[in-house]
Design a protein around this motif. Structure first.
Motif, PDB file in Angstrom:
ATOM      1  N   UNK A  55       0.838  -1.207   0.000  1.00  8.09           N
ATOM      2  CA  UNK A  55       0.000   0.000   0.000  1.00  8.09           C
ATOM      3  C   UNK A  55       0.869   1.251   0.000  1.00  8.09           C
ATOM      4  N   UNK A  56       2.025   1.198   0.670  1.00  6.62           N
ATOM      5  CA  UNK A  56       2.949   2.338   0.639  1.00  6.62           C
ATOM      6  C   UNK A  56       3.490   2.567  -0.768  1.00  6.62           C
ATOM      7  N   UNK A  57       3.741   1.494  -1.481  1.00  2.40           N
ATOM      8  CA  UNK A  57       4.223   1.605  -2.860  1.00  2.40           C
ATOM      9  C   UNK A  57       3.134   2.197  -3.744  1.00  2.40           C
ATOM     10  N   UNK A  58       1.904   1.760  -3.529  1.00  3.94           N
ATOM     11  CA  UNK A  58       0.787   2.300  -4.308  1.00  3.94           C
ATOM     12  C   UNK A  58       0.625   3.796  -4.066  1.00  3.94           C
ATOM     13  N   UNK A  59       0.747   4.226  -2.807  1.00  2.00           N
ATOM     14  CA  UNK A  59       0.617   5.645  -2.493  1.00  2.00           C
ATOM     15  C   UNK A  59       1.734   6.452  -3.150  1.00  2.00           C
ATOM     16  N   UNK A  60       2.941   5.930  -3.113  1.00  3.77           N
ATOM     17  CA  UNK A  60       4.067   6.636  -3.726  1.00  3.77           C
ATOM     18  C   UNK A  60       3.901   6.715  -5.243  1.00  3.77           C
ATOM     19  N   UNK A  61       3.378   5.664  -5.835  1.00  4.30           N
ATOM     20  CA  UNK A  61       3.168   5.666  -7.286  1.00  4.30           C
ATOM     21  C   UNK A  61       2.055   6.633  -7.672  1.00  4.30           C
ATOM     22  N   UNK A  62       1.061   6.801  -6.821  1.00  8.85           N
ATOM     23  CA  UNK A  62      -0.040   7.711  -7.124  1.00  8.85           C
ATOM     24  C   UNK A  62       0.401   9.170  -7.083  1.00  8.85           C
ATOM     25  N   UNK A  63       1.443   9.474  -6.302  1.00  7.51           N
ATOM     26  CA  UNK A  63       1.938  10.845  -6.230  1.00  7.51           C
ATOM     27  C   UNK A  63       2.567  11.291  -7.543  1.00  7.51           C
ATOM     28  N   UNK A  64       3.049  10.375  -8.311  1.00 12.43           N
ATOM     29  CA  UNK A  64       3.655  10.720  -9.590  1.00 12.43           C
ATOM     30  C   UNK A  64       5.157  10.925  -9.475  1.00 12.43           C
ATOM     31  N   UNK A  65       5.786  10.990 -10.614  1.00 12.00           N
ATOM     32  CA  UNK A  65       7.234  11.151 -10.662  1.00 12.00           C
ATOM     33  C   UNK A  65       7.610  12.611 -10.427  1.00 12.00           C
ATOM     34  N   UNK A  66       8.812  12.853  -9.929  1.00 12.84           N
ATOM     35  CA  UNK A  66       9.243  14.242  -9.757  1.00 12.84           C
ATOM     36  C   UNK A  66       9.429  14.923 -11.110  1.00 12.84           C
ATOM     37  N   UNK A  67       9.358  16.235 -11.077  1.00 15.05           N
ATOM     38  CA  UNK A  67       9.467  17.009 -12.311  1.00 15.05           C
ATOM     39  C   UNK A  67      10.874  16.908 -12.892  1.00 15.05           C
ATOM     40  N   UNK A  68      10.949  16.907 -14.201  1.00 18.83           N
ATOM     41  CA  UNK A  68      12.237  16.912 -14.889  1.00 18.83           C
ATOM     42  C   UNK A  68      12.545  18.282 -15.479  1.00 18.83           C
ATOM     43  N   UNK A  69      11.642  19.237 -15.254  1.00 16.01           N
ATOM     44  CA  UNK A  69      11.841  20.572 -15.816  1.00 16.01           C
ATOM     45  C   UNK A  69      12.904  21.322 -15.025  1.00 16.01           C
ATOM     46  N   UNK A  70      13.788  21.996 -15.707  1.00 15.28           N
ATOM     47  CA  UNK A  70      14.867  22.754 -15.082  1.00 15.28           C
ATOM     48  C   UNK A  70      14.314  23.885 -14.227  1.00 15.28           C
TER      49      UNK A  70
END
Length: 86
Positions: free
Chosen positions: A42-57
């Protein structure tokens, strides 16, 4: 056949003494293991739902200061005795 090869081939062809699986545990222990695994997933699911960090400079600060490291007097004396330069 070379004698040193015959010894190693014999070791490979013999069946292993230990099994590659764990013995079945009690139902209560298996239920507890499943509960721990469910919480971890469930912790993995919550982290995946937050989305990836931004790659924009532009999303990152331009200036990031270096952290200050404080050396206590006792640590400085110990470093001096050990001839470590801080």
């Amino acid at each position: 056949m070379y004698p040193w090869v015959a010894v190693s081939v014999d070791q490979v062809t013999r069946p292993l003494a230990a099994t590659s699986y764990a013995e079945i545990d009690t139902p209560a222990a298996m239920r507890a293991d499943a509960a721990v695994a469910r919480r971890a997933l469930s912790l993995v699911d919550e982290a995946a739902a937050e989305g990836a960090p931004s790659l924009r400079y532009a999303d990152y600060p331009a200036e990031v200061g270096k952290p200050e490291i404080e050396v206590s007097e006792a640590a400085a004396r110990l470093a001096a005795v050990l001839e470590v330069y801080l």
